[in-house]
Design a protein around this motif. Structure first.
Motif: not given
Length: 189
Positions: A152-181
């Motif tokens: 997603c292009g998040f900075s390290q600081a942005q990612t560490w602001s997301i609370d991910l407790p034990y058993a947290a589930l994060l679902s992403l839709r990933v496109w392969r083209e034109p680049s990894l997004a």
């Protein structure tokens, strides 16, 4: 453009050893932690299950995969950040200035004998590029944050602001083209 692939990232359940920095040091998952992960995975439509090689993630992945009639691919690239000399220590026992510098900039100030943020992001990014079918990855909070940075292009600081407790589930839709997004589809904590 090709169709996106669903990538579900599930943090392992609560480990038996808590209150410490757990990177490469392993700890079994509690029965409740295992049950929490199994509950989060109910209804997920996945073609494959991937797991960190650490037992706290692997035990959850194996139970979920069995419930889905699947096997598990164990991939050490999904391991937690290596906290080096700090691994297994409670934060209160670590030099406060060094720990603060690490939290502020883990790439410039890695733990002694530990891993830099950029190394974690590189190995998780490599693992993300191998995802081609709907996949559940049972992993760790640091690896999930590295995936968000990579996809997603998040900075390290942005990612560490997301609370991910034990058993947290994060679902992403990933496109392969034109680049990894990716696009965040959901977060269950």
């Amino acid at each position: 453009m090709s169709a996106p692939v669903l990538l579900h990232l599930l943090r392992h359940g609560a480990p038996e050893l808590t209150g410490t920095l757990l990177g490469r040091i392993d700890s079994a998952v509690t029965a409740q932690g295992l049950a929490d992960c199994v509950g989060r995975a109910v209804g997920l439509d996945v073609a494959t299950v991937v797991s960190s090689d650490l037992i706290r993630a692997r035990a959850c992945a194996e139970t979920i995969a069995r419930d889905h009639g699947l096997g598990v691919t164990v991939d050490p690239r999904w391991r937690e950040l290596d906290f080096g000399a700090w691994d297994g220590h409670a934060p209160a026992t670590i030099d406060p200035a060094a720990l603060s510098a690490f939290w502020d900039d883990p790439d410039a100030n890695p733990p002694p004998e530990g891993e830099r943020w950029s190394s974690l992001a590189a190995r998780v990014g490599s693992a993300c590029r191998d995802i081609t079918v709907p996949t559940l990855v049972v992993t760790h909070a640091g690896a999930m944050r590295a995936a968000l940075a990579t996809l997603c292009g998040f900075s390290q600081a942005q990612t560490w602001s997301i609370d991910l407790p034990y058993a947290a589930l994060l679902s992403l839709r990933v496109w392969r083209e034109p680049s990894l997004a990716a696009q965040i589809v959901g977060l269950s904590a």
